[in-house]
Structure formats: structure tokens, C-alpha cells
Design a protein around this motif. Structure first.
Motif, PDB file in Angstrom:
ATOM      1  N   LYS A 233      57.983   6.778  67.278  1.00  0.00           N
ATOM      2  CA  LYS A 233      56.618   7.235  67.126  1.00  0.00           C
ATOM      3  C   LYS A 233      56.231   7.148  65.440  1.00  0.00           C
ATOM      4  N   VAL A 234      55.019   7.087  65.282  1.00  0.00           N
ATOM      5  CA  VAL A 234      54.823   7.226  63.654  1.00  0.00           C
ATOM      6  C   VAL A 234      54.564   8.693  63.598  1.00  0.00           C
ATOM      7  N   VAL A 235      55.448   9.226  62.805  1.00  0.00           N
ATOM      8  CA  VAL A 235      55.286  10.482  62.661  1.00  0.00           C
ATOM      9  C   VAL A 235      54.540  11.199  61.135  1.00  0.00           C
ATOM     10  N   GLU A 236      54.306  10.197  60.448  1.00  0.00           N
ATOM     11  CA  GLU A 236      53.668  10.412  59.302  1.00  0.00           C
ATOM     12  C   GLU A 236      53.035   9.185  58.884  1.00  0.00           C
ATOM     13  N   ALA A 237      51.957   9.159  58.299  1.00  0.00           N
ATOM     14  CA  ALA A 237      50.999   7.964  58.030  1.00  0.00           C
ATOM     15  C   ALA A 237      50.162   8.281  56.605  1.00  0.00           C
ATOM     16  N   GLY A 238      50.194   7.488  55.467  1.00  0.00           N
ATOM     17  CA  GLY A 238      49.072   7.698  54.541  1.00  0.00           C
ATOM     18  C   GLY A 238      49.222   6.642  53.387  1.00  0.00           C
ATOM     19  N   SER A 239      48.506   7.078  52.347  1.00  0.00           N
ATOM     20  CA  SER A 239      48.656   6.247  51.003  1.00  0.00           C
ATOM     21  C   SER A 239      50.161   6.181  50.517  1.00  0.00           C
ATOM     22  N   ARG A 240      50.331   5.048  49.772  1.00  0.00           N
ATOM     23  CA  ARG A 240      51.713   5.009  49.012  1.00  0.00           C
ATOM     24  C   ARG A 240      51.909   6.125  48.316  1.00  0.00           C
ATOM     25  N   ARG A 241      50.854   6.656  47.388  1.00  0.00           N
ATOM     26  CA  ARG A 241      50.757   7.882  46.486  1.00  0.00           C
ATOM     27  C   ARG A 241      51.234   9.180  47.498  1.00  0.00           C
ATOM     28  N   GLU A 242      50.484   9.124  48.531  1.00  0.00           N
ATOM     29  CA  GLU A 242      50.735  10.391  49.348  1.00  0.00           C
ATOM     30  C   GLU A 242      51.936  10.593  50.114  1.00  0.00           C
ATOM     31  N   ILE A 243      52.513   9.465  50.389  1.00  0.00           N
ATOM     32  CA  ILE A 243      53.772   9.372  51.337  1.00  0.00           C
ATOM     33  C   ILE A 243      54.922   9.799  50.190  1.00  0.00           C
ATOM     34  N   PHE A 244      54.925   9.101  49.069  1.00  0.00           N
ATOM     35  CA  PHE A 244      55.897   9.249  47.853  1.00  0.00           C
ATOM     36  C   PHE A 244      55.760  10.771  47.053  1.00  0.00           C
ATOM     37  N   TYR A 245      54.586  10.986  46.824  1.00  0.00           N
ATOM     38  CA  TYR A 245      54.556  12.253  46.071  1.00  0.00           C
ATOM     39  C   TYR A 245      54.014  13.345  46.798  1.00  0.00           C
ATOM     40  N   GLN A 246      53.496  13.532  48.212  1.00  0.00           N
ATOM     41  CA  GLN A 246      53.092  14.345  48.823  1.00  0.00           C
ATOM     42  C   GLN A 246      53.581  14.413  50.301  1.00  0.00           C
TER      43      GLN A 246
END
Length: 331
Positions: A233-246
Motif C-alpha cells: 500500500k501507499v501509506v504516505e505521499a507528498g512533495s519531496r520537502r513534505e516527506i523529508f521535513y514533515q
């Protein structure tokens, strides 16, 4: 931005002697023109199966696409016949496989292997195909392409073989390039060169890239958006900044804690405890609950709904529920 590929609620399974492995369980994402989407996660989470399903390279049987759709140029690739798929593979959608040595035929020259795709999909003479092959070898940084065209894979280094595989994938100017662990077998110096090559090619051709990897260092360098997969499953997705910093999902946070950082001196690496769930019998609730330090009773029983944290950032986690957030704020 224009969407070039849409994967909707994709389910893929494999029939084995031990039972049915539910490898991909409701994966949804899209790919936009000229961007790089990274799909990350542990080995066995379904990354490669998802990418091979897009190309319809899953052997049937034992594999099968049980439900869902893969839309490309208005066509659902899951519904196409094999002869129609052959027109798309290599021409509109290309794939770079994990090991360049096994992706190349040891009995054919490099020139024959690059020209094969051109001759298959474009009405060119052999001399025209050779000219285009040489142009592509120049594009991917192969020195002395005229003489190299006549050589065999064993005469190339690992980094050069990877460049040849990239040339083969790009020679028909596809709109979508799927790169499955393209830097795994390479040392860090060659890895950096290959990543620079991806950026240069994307700027010159506008190709959209799906990057399959478990290396978050690679993701940080080249990805525009990131999809984090766990247990199919895809459990989280977002922009690179969102995934690494938030990051919001405990699994994403665990992945980030388990990689070394050069900006914090003396920081310890914290591995994710436990093991992934058995996909012969996937858990009913959140698949990460058995390894999650924040797991609640509901996590074991019901799969969380998707919470939209921004236009790009989505996460499947009960910690984003208003009741969990209210309880956390009271502590």
C-alpha cells in the motif's frame, strides 16, 4: 500540470503453492509531465511489482492484476491485448531494470541491442537506426561511440552498462521512463554520475520518470514527489520537502531515522523493530501497527482513511484522526 499516467486502486496477486500472495493492495498515484516520482519502501513492499504491472510484465500465471486501472493517454493498460501493449512498451513507456548485466544480451553487440528498439517501433533503415543509436550513446556519455557500438556487454564496466541500458530505454523517446533500482549495483561515484545523467536527460527530453528505490539519499537528490509504500500500500505521499521535513506516518519517520545524516554529529541510527506482515494473510487494519510505537486498538482492526494534509501531502494513519489529535494535545 498534465497527468501522463494514472494508477487507480491497483491490486496484484500471485498464486503460489503456499497460497495467494497479495503483493499490491489498492495502490493509487499519478505521474505528471516532466516530473520525477520516487516510490520508496523496504524490500518486498510491492514497489517493483507495481512498476512491472504498469508495463504489464507480470507473468500471468502465477501473477494477475485483480482489479484497478492504469490509464495512459486515455487507454487502460490493464485491458489491452498483448499486440497493442508491444506498440507501447519501449516506444511510449520504457523501463530500466535493476541489473544492467542481466538486462543485456551477452551474445549481441551493444549496437544491435540499441537499434533493435528503433527498428521495432520506427520505420527507419539500418543506417538511420545506427545514426540514432550513436546520438543516444553520445547523450548518455559513452566515449568513442562508433567503436563501442561494435562491442559486447562484457567489454563495458558496470557504470557504462547502466548507461547503455538507459540509452536503450530512451532511444524511442518515450513519455514515461520507469527506473527500477537503477543505482543499486553501482559504487557511490558512478551512482552520482547516473543521477546527474537522469537530470540532464529529463531537462533535454522532458521525459516523466518513476524511480523505484529504497535509497532515500537518491530520492533526496532527484525526486519531485515521493510515494512511500508498505505491505503493498501507499501509506504516505507528498512533495519531496513534505516527506523529508514533515513526515507524518510512523513508517516514513522510521525510514528517515534509519539512514545516516552528515549534518548531525554523533547521531545514532535507529532501525525499525519487527518484520513486515505476511502478505499471504495481510492484516485487516494498518499493516504497520505491529511495529508502531504509537499503535492504538483501532489500528489493528480498521485500515485508516486517507487524510489530506495539503494539496500534495496525503497519509493513511489513525494518528491524523481528529480524536487522536485532540487526545495528543491534552497530554
Amino acid at each position: 500540470m498534465t497527468k501522463v499516467l494514472e494508477v487507480n486502486d491497483l491490486h496484484v496477486s500471485f498464486q503460489t503453492y503456499g497460497g495467494t500472495v497479495k503483493a499490491v493492495r489498492g495502490v493509487t498515484f499519478d505521474l505528471r509531465k516532466g516530473e520525477t516520482l520516487a516510490i520508496v519502501g523496504e524490500s518486498g513492499c510491492g514497489k517493483s511489482v507495481t512498476s512491472q504491472s504498469i508495463m504489464r510484465l507480470i507473468p500471468e500465471p502465477p501473477g494477475s492484476i485483480d482489479s484497478g486501472s492504469i490509464l495512459f493517454k486515455g487507454k487502460d493498460l490493464t485491458k489491452l491485448k498483448e499486440k497493442d501493449l508491444r506498440k507501447i512498451r519501449g516506444a511510449d513507456i520504457s523501463m530500466i531494470f535493476q541489473d544492467p548485466m542481466t538486462a543485456l544480451n551477452p551474445t549481441l553487440t551493444i549496437g544491435d541491442q540499441i537499434m533493435e528498439g528503433i527498428m521495432q517501433h520506427e520505420s527507419m533503415s539500418k543506417s538511420e537506426a545506427k545514426k540514432k543509436a550513436l546520438e543516444m550513446m553520445n547523450l548518455v556519455g559513452i566515449p568513442s561511440p562508433e567503436s563501442r557500438l561494435k562491442q559486447y556487454p562484457h567489454q563495458f564496466s558496470g557504470g557504462m552498462r547502466q548507461r547503455i541500458v538507459i540509452a536503450m530505454a530512451l532511444v524511442c523517446e518515450p513519455e514515461v521512463l520507469i527506473a527500477d533500482e537503477p543505482t543499486t549495483a553501482l559504487d557511490v561515484t558512478i551512482q552520482a554520475q547516473i543521477l546527474d545523467l537522469f537530470r540532464d536527460i529529463q531537462e533535454k527530453t522532458g521525459v516523466s520518470i518513476i524511480l523505484i528505490t529504497h535509497d532515500l539519499g537518491v530520492v533526496a537528490q532527484v525526486a519531485d514527489r515521493v510515494a512511500v509504500m508498505y505491505a503493498g500500500k501507499v501509506v504516505e505521499a507528498g512533495s519531496r520537502r513534505e516527506i523529508f521535513y514533515q513526515p507524518q506516518h510512523p513508517y516514513t519517520k522510521g525510514l528517515l531515522r534509519s539512514i545516516p545524516r552528515l549534518d548531525i554529529e554523533g547521531e545514532e541510527l535507529i532501525p525499525i523493530a519487527g518484520s513486515p506482515p505476511d502478505l499471504f494473510s495481510p492484516p485487516q487494519g494498518c499493516p504497520f501497527s505491529a511495529r508502531c510505537e504509537h499503535a492504538m486498538e483501532v489500528c489493528d482492526r480498521v485500515y485508516p482513511y486517507t487524510s489530506a494534509l495539503s494539496k500534495e501531502h496525503h497519509v493513511d494513519c489513525w494518528l491524523q484522526d481528529s480524536r487522536a489529535l485532540a487526545a495528543a494535545s491534552m497530554k
